[in-house]
Design a protein around this motif. Structure first.
Motif, short mmCIF file in Angstrom:
data_model
loop_
_atom_site.label_atom_id
_atom_site.label_comp_id
_atom_site.label_asym_id
_atom_site.label_seq_id
_atom_site.Cartn_x
_atom_site.Cartn_y
_atom_site.Cartn_z
N MET A 75 0.82 -1.08 -0.11
CA MET A 75 0.16 0.03 -0.07
C MET A 75 0.99 1.32 -0.03
O MET A 75 1.90 1.35 0.79
CB MET A 75 -0.99 0.01 1.25
N GLU A 76 0.53 1.91 -0.78
CA GLU A 76 1.40 3.24 -0.89
C GLU A 76 1.14 4.23 0.48
O GLU A 76 0.15 3.97 1.00
CB GLU A 76 0.92 4.44 -2.25
N GLN A 77 2.18 5.22 0.50
CA GLN A 77 2.10 5.98 1.81
C GLN A 77 0.98 6.86 1.81
O GLN A 77 0.24 6.98 2.95
CB GLN A 77 3.19 6.75 1.86
N LYS A 78 0.56 7.55 0.75
CA LYS A 78 -0.55 8.52 0.84
C LYS A 78 -1.82 7.72 0.85
O LYS A 78 -2.87 8.23 1.44
CB LYS A 78 -0.66 9.16 -0.67
N SER A 79 -1.86 6.58 0.32
CA SER A 79 -3.26 5.72 0.41
C SER A 79 -3.36 5.36 1.86
O SER A 79 -4.37 5.54 2.25
CB SER A 79 -3.22 4.49 -0.43
N LEU A 80 -2.29 4.93 2.54
CA LEU A 80 -2.31 4.43 3.88
C LEU A 80 -2.73 5.61 4.86
O LEU A 80 -3.56 5.56 5.66
CB LEU A 80 -0.89 3.93 4.54
N SER A 81 -2.11 6.67 4.31
CA SER A 81 -2.42 7.98 5.29
C SER A 81 -3.70 8.29 5.16
O SER A 81 -4.51 8.76 6.09
CB SER A 81 -1.58 8.97 4.62
N LYS A 82 -4.37 8.38 4.03
CA LYS A 82 -5.66 8.58 3.76
C LYS A 82 -6.80 7.62 4.67
O LYS A 82 -7.73 7.96 5.27
CB LYS A 82 -6.17 8.65 2.44
N TRP A 83 -6.49 6.04 4.31
CA TRP A 83 -7.27 5.30 5.25
C TRP A 83 -7.24 5.50 6.98
O TRP A 83 -8.07 5.48 7.50
CB TRP A 83 -6.69 4.10 4.85
N LEU A 84 -6.00 6.00 7.18
CA LEU A 84 -5.70 6.18 8.67
C LEU A 84 -6.47 7.44 9.08
O LEU A 84 -7.32 7.40 10.15
CB LEU A 84 -4.34 6.29 9.03
N LYS A 85 -6.69 8.42 8.22
CA LYS A 85 -7.49 9.50 8.45
C LYS A 85 -8.93 9.19 8.59
O LYS A 85 -9.69 9.82 9.42
CB LYS A 85 -7.02 10.80 7.59
N GLY A 139 1.82 10.16 5.22
CA GLY A 139 1.46 10.60 4.06
C GLY A 139 2.58 11.23 3.15
O GLY A 139 2.64 11.39 2.14
N LYS A 140 3.52 12.09 3.74
CA LYS A 140 4.68 12.89 3.61
C LYS A 140 5.76 12.02 3.29
O LYS A 140 6.92 12.59 3.16
CB LYS A 140 4.97 14.01 4.47
N ASP A 141 5.58 10.61 3.52
CA ASP A 141 6.74 9.88 3.39
C ASP A 141 7.79 10.04 4.88
O ASP A 141 8.94 9.84 4.35
CB ASP A 141 7.44 9.74 2.13
N LYS A 142 7.21 10.35 5.90
CA LYS A 142 7.91 10.64 6.74
C LYS A 142 7.63 9.66 8.04
O LYS A 142 7.38 10.15 9.34
CB LYS A 142 8.07 12.10 7.24
N SER A 143 7.36 8.43 7.89
CA SER A 143 6.94 7.57 8.90
C SER A 143 7.78 7.23 10.15
O SER A 143 7.40 7.25 11.17
CB SER A 143 6.61 6.09 8.11
N PHE A 144 9.04 7.29 9.64
CA PHE A 144 10.02 6.99 10.61
C PHE A 144 10.62 8.51 10.98
O PHE A 144 11.86 8.55 10.38
CB PHE A 144 10.86 6.00 10.29
N SER A 145 10.27 9.27 11.89
CA SER A 145 10.55 10.39 12.03
C SER A 145 10.68 10.73 13.79
O SER A 145 9.85 9.94 14.35
CB SER A 145 9.79 11.49 11.41
N ASP A 146 11.40 11.85 14.08
CA ASP A 146 11.56 12.13 15.47
C ASP A 146 10.09 12.52 16.07
O ASP A 146 9.64 12.34 17.08
CB ASP A 146 12.39 12.98 15.68
N ASP A 147 9.48 13.13 14.96
CA ASP A 147 8.15 14.00 15.36
C ASP A 147 7.18 12.77 15.68
O ASP A 147 6.45 12.85 16.57
CB ASP A 147 7.62 14.68 14.22
N ASN A 148 7.19 11.80 14.72
CA ASN A 148 6.26 10.57 15.18
C ASN A 148 6.67 10.00 16.28
O ASN A 148 5.78 9.55 17.17
CB ASN A 148 6.20 9.58 13.93
N ALA A 149 7.92 9.72 16.71
CA ALA A 149 8.05 9.17 17.98
C ALA A 149 7.68 10.23 19.33
O ALA A 149 7.03 9.65 20.23
CB ALA A 149 9.93 8.93 18.11
#
Length: 159
Positions: A1-11, A76-86
């Motif tokens: 699944m693409e990042q943008k698609s995953l992001s939309k589904w999560l939202k 969705g911005k392809d920053k799944s593994f970021s310090d912000d998400n942590a």
């Protein structure tokens, strides 16, 4: 699944959970309380303290939804593994733990104020357990995302 698609589904899921929460907090809880007061008028003085207590316990849940929205946006911005998400996951962990503690303490206070039943206070332990489970899972995810972000940063510097 693409990042943008995953992001939309999560939202979409977050919006659905938020709407279900609104139905529970502002329709089901008040109507259930009204039916209890109608059936047992002697419990009329307990309606508003309990309703306010339940509403206040829902505030951290909506804060978690906001943080989840930010995480979904980063995915969705392809920053799944970021310090912000942590950081957001760490906040989710703290909010879940604090809400579980608040729920338990509130139930004990209402029990001591003779506005609750011991069975309800025992049932609140299930809610506390769920809060602790979410807190531990979010803390573990925060740690893993933090490590993955560090690995990704090292990998980006290597290439």
């Amino acid at each position: 699944m693409e990042q943008k698609s995953l992001s939309k589904w999560l939202k979409v899921i977050l919006i659905g959970v938020g709407l279900c929460g609104l139905v529970v907090y502002f329709f089901i809880f008040p109507s259930y309380g009204d039916s209890l007061v109608y059936s047992y008028p002697e419990f009329g003085d307990r309606y508003w303290p309990w309703l306010i207590f339940l509403w206040v316990s829902g505030i951290p849940c909506y804060a978690v939804l906001v943080l989840g929205w930010k995480i979904a946006s980063n995915i969705g911005k392809d920053k799944s593994f970021s310090d912000d998400n942590a950081k957001y996951l760490k906040w989710i962990s703290w909010l879940a733990a604090c809400d579980g503690i608040f729920f338990f303490v509130g139930n004990v206070v209402l029990l001591l104020a003779n506005m609750s039943h011991p069975g309800v206070a025992l049932f609140s332990l299930l809610v506390v357990f769920a809060g602790v489970a979410v807190a531990v899972a979010a803390a573990a995810l925060s740690h893993l995302v933090q490590k993955a972000a560090a690995l990704q940063e090292q990998s980006d510097l290597t290439i």
